[in-house]
Scaffold this motif. Sequence first.
Motif, PDB file in Angstrom:
ATOM      1  N   LEU A 230      10.551   4.110  -5.116  1.00 24.23           N
ATOM      2  CA  LEU A 230      11.518   4.772  -5.891  1.00 24.23           C
ATOM      3  C   LEU A 230      11.739   3.721  -7.191  1.00 24.23           C
ATOM      4  N   TYR A 231      11.846   2.460  -6.842  1.00 28.50           N
ATOM      5  CA  TYR A 231      11.940   1.523  -8.022  1.00 28.50           C
ATOM      6  C   TYR A 231      10.789   1.555  -8.922  1.00 28.50           C
ATOM      7  N   HIS A 232       9.603   1.527  -8.448  1.00 26.71           N
ATOM      8  CA  HIS A 232       8.394   1.386  -9.065  1.00 26.71           C
ATOM      9  C   HIS A 232       7.910   2.716  -9.702  1.00 26.71           C
ATOM     10  N   THR A 233       8.506   3.907  -9.313  1.00 27.15           N
ATOM     11  CA  THR A 233       8.262   4.997  -9.687  1.00 27.15           C
ATOM     12  C   THR A 233       8.540   5.069 -11.437  1.00 27.15           C
ATOM     13  N   ALA A 234       9.605   4.495 -11.715  1.00 27.90           N
ATOM     14  CA  ALA A 234       9.893   4.417 -13.000  1.00 27.90           C
ATOM     15  C   ALA A 234       8.759   3.857 -13.950  1.00 27.90           C
TER      16      ALA A 234
ATOM     17  N   THR B  53      15.476  -0.561  14.916  1.00 31.12           N
ATOM     18  CA  THR B  53      15.859  -1.129  13.518  1.00 31.12           C
ATOM     19  C   THR B  53      15.146  -1.601  12.761  1.00 31.12           C
ATOM     20  N   THR B  54      14.096  -2.421  13.243  1.00 29.67           N
ATOM     21  CA  THR B  54      13.163  -2.988  12.412  1.00 29.67           C
ATOM     22  C   THR B  54      12.282  -1.998  11.927  1.00 29.67           C
ATOM     23  N   THR B  55      11.775  -0.992  12.531  1.00 28.82           N
ATOM     24  CA  THR B  55      11.029   0.189  11.706  1.00 28.82           C
ATOM     25  C   THR B  55      11.879   0.972  10.875  1.00 28.82           C
ATOM     26  N   ASN B  56      13.233   0.915  11.208  1.00 29.95           N
ATOM     27  CA  ASN B  56      14.141   1.638   9.893  1.00 29.95           C
ATOM     28  C   ASN B  56      14.170   0.929   8.695  1.00 29.95           C
ATOM     29  N   ILE B  57      14.236  -0.492   8.926  1.00 33.46           N
ATOM     30  CA  ILE B  57      14.386  -1.350   7.785  1.00 33.46           C
ATOM     31  C   ILE B  57      12.985  -1.542   7.112  1.00 33.46           C
ATOM     32  N   PHE B  58      11.791  -1.328   7.573  1.00 33.21           N
ATOM     33  CA  PHE B  58      10.665  -1.225   6.961  1.00 33.21           C
ATOM     34  C   PHE B  58      10.407   0.249   6.194  1.00 33.21           C
ATOM     35  N   TYR B  59      10.831   1.159   6.753  1.00 30.70           N
ATOM     36  CA  TYR B  59      11.035   2.583   6.102  1.00 30.70           C
ATOM     37  C   TYR B  59      11.395   2.363   4.988  1.00 30.70           C
ATOM     38  N   TRP B  60      12.873   1.999   4.897  1.00 26.31           N
ATOM     39  CA  TRP B  60      13.681   1.797   3.838  1.00 26.31           C
ATOM     40  C   TRP B  60      13.226   1.023   2.507  1.00 26.31           C
ATOM     41  N   ALA B  61      12.490   0.019   3.135  1.00 26.26           N
ATOM     42  CA  ALA B  61      11.998  -1.020   2.128  1.00 26.26           C
ATOM     43  C   ALA B  61      10.772  -0.005   1.297  1.00 26.26           C
ATOM     44  N   ILE B  62       9.913   0.468   2.110  1.00 27.16           N
ATOM     45  CA  ILE B  62       8.875   1.355   1.156  1.00 27.16           C
ATOM     46  C   ILE B  62       9.515   2.327   0.609  1.00 27.16           C
ATOM     47  N   ILE B  63      10.675   3.116   0.868  1.00 24.03           N
ATOM     48  CA  ILE B  63      11.301   3.959   0.146  1.00 24.03           C
ATOM     49  C   ILE B  63      11.929   3.510  -1.035  1.00 24.03           C
ATOM     50  N   VAL B  64      12.598   2.396  -1.224  1.00 26.83           N
ATOM     51  CA  VAL B  64      13.002   1.515  -2.216  1.00 26.83           C
ATOM     52  C   VAL B  64      12.260   1.151  -3.225  1.00 26.83           C
TER      53      VAL B  64
ATOM     54  N   PHE C 235       0.835  -1.094  -0.088  1.00 26.67           N
ATOM     55  CA  PHE C 235      -0.143   0.106  -0.060  1.00 26.67           C
ATOM     56  C   PHE C 235       0.782   1.425  -0.083  1.00 26.67           C
ATOM     57  N   TRP C 236       1.917   1.346   1.041  1.00 24.13           N
ATOM     58  CA  TRP C 236       2.654   2.640   1.026  1.00 24.13           C
ATOM     59  C   TRP C 236       3.703   2.806   0.147  1.00 24.13           C
ATOM     60  N   SER C 237       4.215   1.687  -0.507  1.00 25.21           N
ATOM     61  CA  SER C 237       5.066   1.875  -1.844  1.00 25.21           C
ATOM     62  C   SER C 237       4.216   2.206  -2.977  1.00 25.21           C
ATOM     63  N   ALA C 238       2.819   1.670  -3.323  1.00 22.49           N
ATOM     64  CA  ALA C 238       2.162   2.144  -4.459  1.00 22.49           C
ATOM     65  C   ALA C 238       1.737   3.472  -4.254  1.00 22.49           C
ATOM     66  N   LEU C 239       1.417   3.940  -2.972  1.00 26.39           N
ATOM     67  CA  LEU C 239       1.110   5.160  -2.916  1.00 26.39           C
ATOM     68  C   LEU C 239       2.034   6.211  -3.107  1.00 26.39           C
ATOM     69  N   GLY C 240       3.263   5.811  -2.712  1.00 25.11           N
ATOM     70  CA  GLY C 240       4.873   6.661  -2.956  1.00 25.11           C
ATOM     71  C   GLY C 240       4.836   6.635  -4.475  1.00 25.11           C
ATOM     72  N   ALA C 241       4.914   5.288  -5.245  1.00 25.15           N
ATOM     73  CA  ALA C 241       5.320   5.375  -6.430  1.00 25.15           C
ATOM     74  C   ALA C 241       4.406   6.122  -7.198  1.00 25.15           C
ATOM     75  N   LEU C 242       2.997   6.063  -6.990  1.00 23.84           N
ATOM     76  CA  LEU C 242       2.069   6.788  -7.766  1.00 23.84           C
ATOM     77  C   LEU C 242       2.242   8.303  -7.800  1.00 23.84           C
TER      78      LEU C 242
END
Length: 185
Positions: free
Chosen positions: A99-103, A85-96, A22-29
């Motif tokens: 950004l990847y699916h943005t293209a 650490t767990t939250t940090n990794i989760f946020y980085w996963a959403i960001i990456v 959900f969050w990755s799709a929203l960011g990519a859109l």
Amino acid sequence: MGDILARYDLLGAFWLTVQLAFWSALGALVIGTAVAILRVSPVPVLRLLGTSYVNLVRNTPLTLLMVFSILGASYVLGLQMSDDTTTNIFYWAIIVLSLYHTAFVCEALRSGVNTIPAGQAEAARSIGLTFSQSLTDVLLPQAFRGAIAPLGSTLIALIKNTTVVAVIGVSDAANLMAVIIENET
């Protein structure tokens, strides 16, 4: 089977996968729409910037981006999104993932813009709309309608690509399934 479900948080892992998607799709859109605007811009430098981003990101493996985000950005450069650490990794996963699916979202929207007859943009210019006004009022609404199928395919690919976050330690459904297969007979 009930014993396995009792020992492992299967619903929590699937919920984490849904949150990632959900969050990755929203960011990519959101970012993909901005990059698509760059790609159809009348300014050559902006078009080059959008094209460079799309070509660079689409030709980079997602696993490499995930590993770079944790090892390079988080541990080496010290860019932390959270103290946990767990939250940090989760946020980085959403960001990456975003950004990847943005293209791919950008290319889907650009194909939607290409389905619009040229007369629509000419009519918008003839009534005195600026580029940004014609884009937001005339072109983008039609482009989103024309890009529904490619955006759906991109969303499906994003959901499938959430399994890659297991590389950096996010315990989503794919990672939990690997743990269950490893530990259970």
